[in-house]
Design a protein around this motif. Structure first.
Motif, PDB file in Angstrom:
ATOM      1  N   MET A   1     -12.028 -36.518   7.551  1.00 45.50           N
ATOM      2  CA  MET A   1     -10.564 -36.511   7.544  1.00 45.50           C
ATOM      3  C   MET A   1     -10.037 -35.695   8.727  1.00 45.50           C
ATOM      4  O   MET A   1     -10.727 -34.809   9.259  1.00 45.50           O
ATOM      5  CB  MET A   1     -10.029 -35.911   6.243  1.00 45.50           C
ATOM      6  CG  MET A   1     -10.561 -36.567   4.980  1.00 45.50           C
ATOM      7  SD  MET A   1      -9.749 -35.997   3.461  1.00 45.50           S
ATOM      8  CE  MET A   1      -8.240 -36.994   3.473  1.00 45.50           C
ATOM      9  N   VAL A   2      -8.822 -35.973   9.120  1.00 45.50           N
ATOM     10  CA  VAL A   2      -8.127 -35.172  10.128  1.00 45.50           C
ATOM     11  C   VAL A   2      -7.669 -33.867   9.495  1.00 45.50           C
ATOM     12  O   VAL A   2      -7.132 -33.854   8.382  1.00 45.50           O
ATOM     13  CB  VAL A   2      -6.912 -35.935  10.693  1.00 45.50           C
ATOM     14  CG1 VAL A   2      -6.089 -35.036  11.612  1.00 45.50           C
ATOM     15  CG2 VAL A   2      -7.368 -37.174  11.443  1.00 45.50           C
ATOM     16  N   THR A   3      -7.899 -32.757  10.187  1.00 45.21           N
ATOM     17  CA  THR A   3      -7.507 -31.431   9.704  1.00 45.21           C
ATOM     18  C   THR A   3      -6.160 -31.050  10.294  1.00 45.21           C
ATOM     19  O   THR A   3      -5.972 -31.074  11.507  1.00 45.21           O
ATOM     20  CB  THR A   3      -8.546 -30.381  10.121  1.00 45.21           C
ATOM     21  OG1 THR A   3      -9.834 -30.787   9.662  1.00 45.21           O
ATOM     22  CG2 THR A   3      -8.199 -29.008   9.563  1.00 45.21           C
ATOM     23  N   ARG A   4      -5.236 -30.672   9.407  1.00 43.78           N
ATOM     24  CA  ARG A   4      -3.912 -30.213   9.835  1.00 43.78           C
ATOM     25  C   ARG A   4      -3.738 -28.781   9.317  1.00 43.78           C
ATOM     26  O   ARG A   4      -3.578 -28.569   8.119  1.00 43.78           O
ATOM     27  CB  ARG A   4      -2.817 -31.128   9.283  1.00 43.78           C
ATOM     28  CG  ARG A   4      -2.950 -32.588   9.733  1.00 43.78           C
ATOM     29  CD  ARG A   4      -1.948 -33.475   9.021  1.00 43.78           C
ATOM     30  NE  ARG A   4      -2.122 -34.883   9.348  1.00 43.78           N
ATOM     31  CZ  ARG A   4      -1.470 -35.514  10.322  1.00 43.78           C
ATOM     32  NH1 ARG A   4      -0.590 -34.858  11.064  1.00 43.78           N
ATOM     33  NH2 ARG A   4      -1.683 -36.793  10.550  1.00 43.78           N
ATOM     34  N   ALA A   5      -3.785 -27.813  10.228  1.00 45.97           N
ATOM     35  CA  ALA A   5      -3.637 -26.410   9.852  1.00 45.97           C
ATOM     36  C   ALA A   5      -2.173 -25.995   9.961  1.00 45.97           C
ATOM     37  O   ALA A   5      -1.465 -26.405  10.891  1.00 45.97           O
ATOM     38  CB  ALA A   5      -4.491 -25.532  10.757  1.00 45.97           C
ATOM     39  N   PHE A   6      -1.742 -25.172   9.012  1.00 46.29           N
ATOM     40  CA  PHE A   6      -0.357 -24.706   8.966  1.00 46.29           C
ATOM     41  C   PHE A   6      -0.331 -23.180   8.941  1.00 46.29           C
ATOM     42  O   PHE A   6      -1.263 -22.539   8.432  1.00 46.29           O
ATOM     43  CB  PHE A   6       0.362 -25.283   7.743  1.00 46.29           C
ATOM     44  CG  PHE A   6       0.569 -26.757   7.825  1.00 46.29           C
ATOM     45  CD1 PHE A   6       1.740 -27.291   8.328  1.00 46.29           C
ATOM     46  CD2 PHE A   6      -0.442 -27.636   7.426  1.00 46.29           C
ATOM     47  CE1 PHE A   6       1.922 -28.664   8.425  1.00 46.29           C
ATOM     48  CE2 PHE A   6      -0.268 -29.011   7.525  1.00 46.29           C
ATOM     49  CZ  PHE A   6       0.921 -29.528   8.027  1.00 46.29           C
ATOM     50  N   PRO A   7       0.723 -22.576   9.484  1.00 39.19           N
ATOM     51  CA  PRO A   7       0.758 -21.115   9.585  1.00 39.19           C
ATOM     52  C   PRO A   7       0.953 -20.435   8.239  1.00 39.19           C
ATOM     53  O   PRO A   7       1.531 -21.004   7.307  1.00 39.19           O
ATOM     54  CB  PRO A   7       1.960 -20.861  10.502  1.00 39.19           C
ATOM     55  CG  PRO A   7       2.847 -22.055  10.313  1.00 39.19           C
ATOM     56  CD  PRO A   7       1.917 -23.217  10.090  1.00 39.19           C
ATOM     57  N   VAL A   8       0.440 -19.214   8.154  1.00 35.78           N
ATOM     58  CA  VAL A   8       0.684 -18.325   7.019  1.00 35.78           C
ATOM     59  C   VAL A   8       1.236 -17.014   7.587  1.00 35.78           C
ATOM     60  O   VAL A   8       1.103 -16.730   8.777  1.00 35.78           O
ATOM     61  CB  VAL A   8      -0.592 -18.067   6.187  1.00 35.78           C
ATOM     62  CG1 VAL A   8      -1.085 -19.356   5.544  1.00 35.78           C
ATOM     63  CG2 VAL A   8      -1.689 -17.443   7.049  1.00 35.78           C
ATOM     64  N   ASP A   9       1.839 -16.218   6.731  1.00 32.96           N
ATOM     65  CA  ASP A   9       2.443 -14.977   7.214  1.00 32.96           C
ATOM     66  C   ASP A   9       1.410 -13.905   7.521  1.00 32.96           C
ATOM     67  O   ASP A   9       1.618 -13.071   8.402  1.00 32.96           O
ATOM     68  CB  ASP A   9       3.452 -14.451   6.182  1.00 32.96           C
ATOM     69  CG  ASP A   9       4.676 -15.350   6.068  1.00 32.96           C
ATOM     70  OD1 ASP A   9       4.977 -16.068   7.050  1.00 32.96           O
ATOM     71  OD2 ASP A   9       5.323 -15.343   5.007  1.00 32.96           O
ATOM     72  N   ASP A  10       0.289 -13.911   6.811  1.00 32.22           N
ATOM     73  CA  ASP A  10      -0.765 -12.915   7.039  1.00 32.22           C
ATOM     74  C   ASP A  10      -2.104 -13.555   6.729  1.00 32.22           C
ATOM     75  O   ASP A  10      -2.457 -13.762   5.573  1.00 32.22           O
ATOM     76  CB  ASP A  10      -0.537 -11.683   6.157  1.00 32.22           C
ATOM     77  CG  ASP A  10      -1.537 -10.573   6.442  1.00 32.22           C
ATOM     78  OD1 ASP A  10      -2.407 -10.759   7.316  1.00 32.22           O
ATOM     79  OD2 ASP A  10      -1.456  -9.519   5.779  1.00 32.22           O
ATOM     80  N   ALA A  11      -2.871 -13.858   7.782  1.00 35.22           N
ATOM     81  CA  ALA A  11      -4.157 -14.541   7.612  1.00 35.22           C
ATOM     82  C   ALA A  11      -5.313 -13.565   7.436  1.00 35.22           C
ATOM     83  O   ALA A  11      -6.450 -13.993   7.227  1.00 35.22           O
ATOM     84  CB  ALA A  11      -4.435 -15.435   8.817  1.00 35.22           C
ATOM     85  N   THR A  12      -5.051 -12.261   7.485  1.00 36.94           N
ATOM     86  CA  THR A  12      -6.117 -11.264   7.402  1.00 36.94           C
ATOM     87  C   THR A  12      -6.463 -10.957   5.957  1.00 36.94           C
ATOM     88  O   THR A  12      -5.579 -10.597   5.166  1.00 36.94           O
ATOM     89  CB  THR A  12      -5.697  -9.962   8.105  1.00 36.94           C
ATOM     90  OG1 THR A  12      -5.333 -10.254   9.461  1.00 36.94           O
ATOM     91  CG2 THR A  12      -6.831  -8.955   8.089  1.00 36.94           C
ATOM     92  N   HIS A  13      -7.734 -11.112   5.622  1.00 32.31           N
ATOM     93  CA  HIS A  13      -8.161 -10.796   4.266  1.00 32.31           C
ATOM     94  C   HIS A  13      -8.053  -9.297   4.011  1.00 32.31           C
ATOM     95  O   HIS A  13      -8.262  -8.475   4.919  1.00 32.31           O
ATOM     96  CB  HIS A  13      -9.601 -11.254   4.030  1.00 32.31           C
ATOM     97  CG  HIS A  13      -9.739 -12.734   3.899  1.00 32.31           C
ATOM     98  ND1 HIS A  13      -9.256 -13.427   2.810  1.00 32.31           N
ATOM     99  CD2 HIS A  13     -10.303 -13.664   4.713  1.00 32.31           C
ATOM    100  CE1 HIS A  13      -9.524 -14.713   2.955  1.00 32.31           C
ATOM    101  NE2 HIS A  13     -10.154 -14.884   4.101  1.00 32.31           N
ATOM    102  N   ALA A  14      -7.736  -8.942   2.788  1.00 34.29           N
ATOM    103  CA  ALA A  14      -7.654  -7.538   2.402  1.00 34.29           C
ATOM    104  C   ALA A  14      -9.008  -6.870   2.557  1.00 34.29           C
ATOM    105  O   ALA A  14     -10.059  -7.518   2.433  1.00 34.29           O
ATOM    106  CB  ALA A  14      -7.167  -7.420   0.952  1.00 34.29           C
ATOM    107  N   GLY A  15      -9.002  -5.566   2.846  1.00 34.70           N
ATOM    108  CA  GLY A  15     -10.242  -4.824   2.958  1.00 34.70           C
ATOM    109  C   GLY A  15     -11.069  -4.938   1.693  1.00 34.70           C
ATOM    110  O   GLY A  15     -10.538  -4.885   0.591  1.00 34.70           O
ATOM    111  N   GLY A  16     -12.362  -5.117   1.868  1.00 37.79           N
ATOM    112  CA  GLY A  16     -13.249  -5.255   0.730  1.00 37.79           C
ATOM    113  C   GLY A  16     -13.443  -6.670   0.245  1.00 37.79           C
ATOM    114  O   GLY A  16     -14.226  -6.906  -0.684  1.00 37.79           O
TER     115      GLY A  16
END
Length: 235
Positions: free
Chosen positions: A105-120
């Motif tokens: 399939m074609v991948t369509r990525a969309f923005p998020v406000d915070d892509a950083t996973h929480a520590g741990g």
């Protein structure tokens, strides 16, 4: 970007991939030429509340492989590649004999406000959704969905990634069954608990309000929370 999905299902609901086979799959996926990134999905160790628990426990195992283009993907899904062995469960006893499907399939990525996973964060959680289809008018369906739903998804608290996948014609020689779902989605969160909190928020009401505005389609949809392991290409 192209995504290849491969799903291993057990109609009886009793099978699980064992740790040795999972480790073997990690090595296999990392060796695939041309792959940019692999995501391996396994069932939650403990269920969490979400609005679509009636959809069932989900697959025994699934994977999503990102490729830079369709040609790289098609090269990886020829009859003599690693993915042909994986689709057949060769050398992987806990995956042998399962119902296996695949789709590019074609991948369509969309923005998020915070892509950083929480520590741990050790094992993030993906919410895998698919719409088998068909829609009465695929162009109208895609226009509405892509223009409305991702902006609502973005407001889920703690969402780290949003991808939506649409159909493409592809060729392969895999022994598994081809499927042609009209659409798939994936949202990623830090943990199953983070997913449950997001889906318990008021955002789900906006999602449902948009759902009733979708252009006509058949086939319903399915939602499965899955633990997610990221695999990078081997050096």
């Amino acid at each position: 970007m192209i995504s290849l999905f491969m799903t291993f299902s057990d109609p009886t609901g009793g099978r699980r991939i064992d740790v040795d086979d999972l480790a073997a799959v990690v090595a296999m996926v990392g060796s695939i030429p041309g792959m940019a990134e692999g995501l391996l999905f396994t069932p939650l160790e403990q269920s969490v509340d979400h609005p679509y628990k009636a959809d069932g426990a989900g697959p025994v195992f699934a994977l999503q492989l990102h490729f830079p283009d369709l040609f790289a993907c098609e090269a990886a899904i020829d009859r003599d590649g690693v993915l042909a062995d994986l689709a057949a469960g060769r050398g992987l006893p806990s995956l042998a004999g399962l119902d296996v499907t695949h789709q590019a399939m074609v991948t369509r990525a969309f923005p998020v406000d915070d892509a950083t996973h929480a520590g741990g964060t050790v094992t993030p959680c993906s919410y895998l959704v698919h719409y088998p289809g068909p829609a009465e008018d695929m162009n109208a369906w895609n226009l509405h969905y892509l223009e409305h739903h991702p902006s609502i998804m973005r407001t889920f608290p703690g969402v780290r990634q949003i991808e939506i996948y649409t159909r493409v014609d592809w060729v392969d020689r895999l022994p598994s069954q081809r499927v042609e779902y009209m659409q798939r989605n994936r949202l990623m969160f830090d943990s199953p608990q983070a997913l449950a909190r997001a889906l318990g928020s008021d955002v789900i009401k906006r999602m449902r309000a948009d759902f009733v505005q979708f252009p006509p389609f058949a086939g319903g949809n399915k939602h499965f929370p899955m633990l997610t392991r990221v695999v990078r290409p081997a050096a």
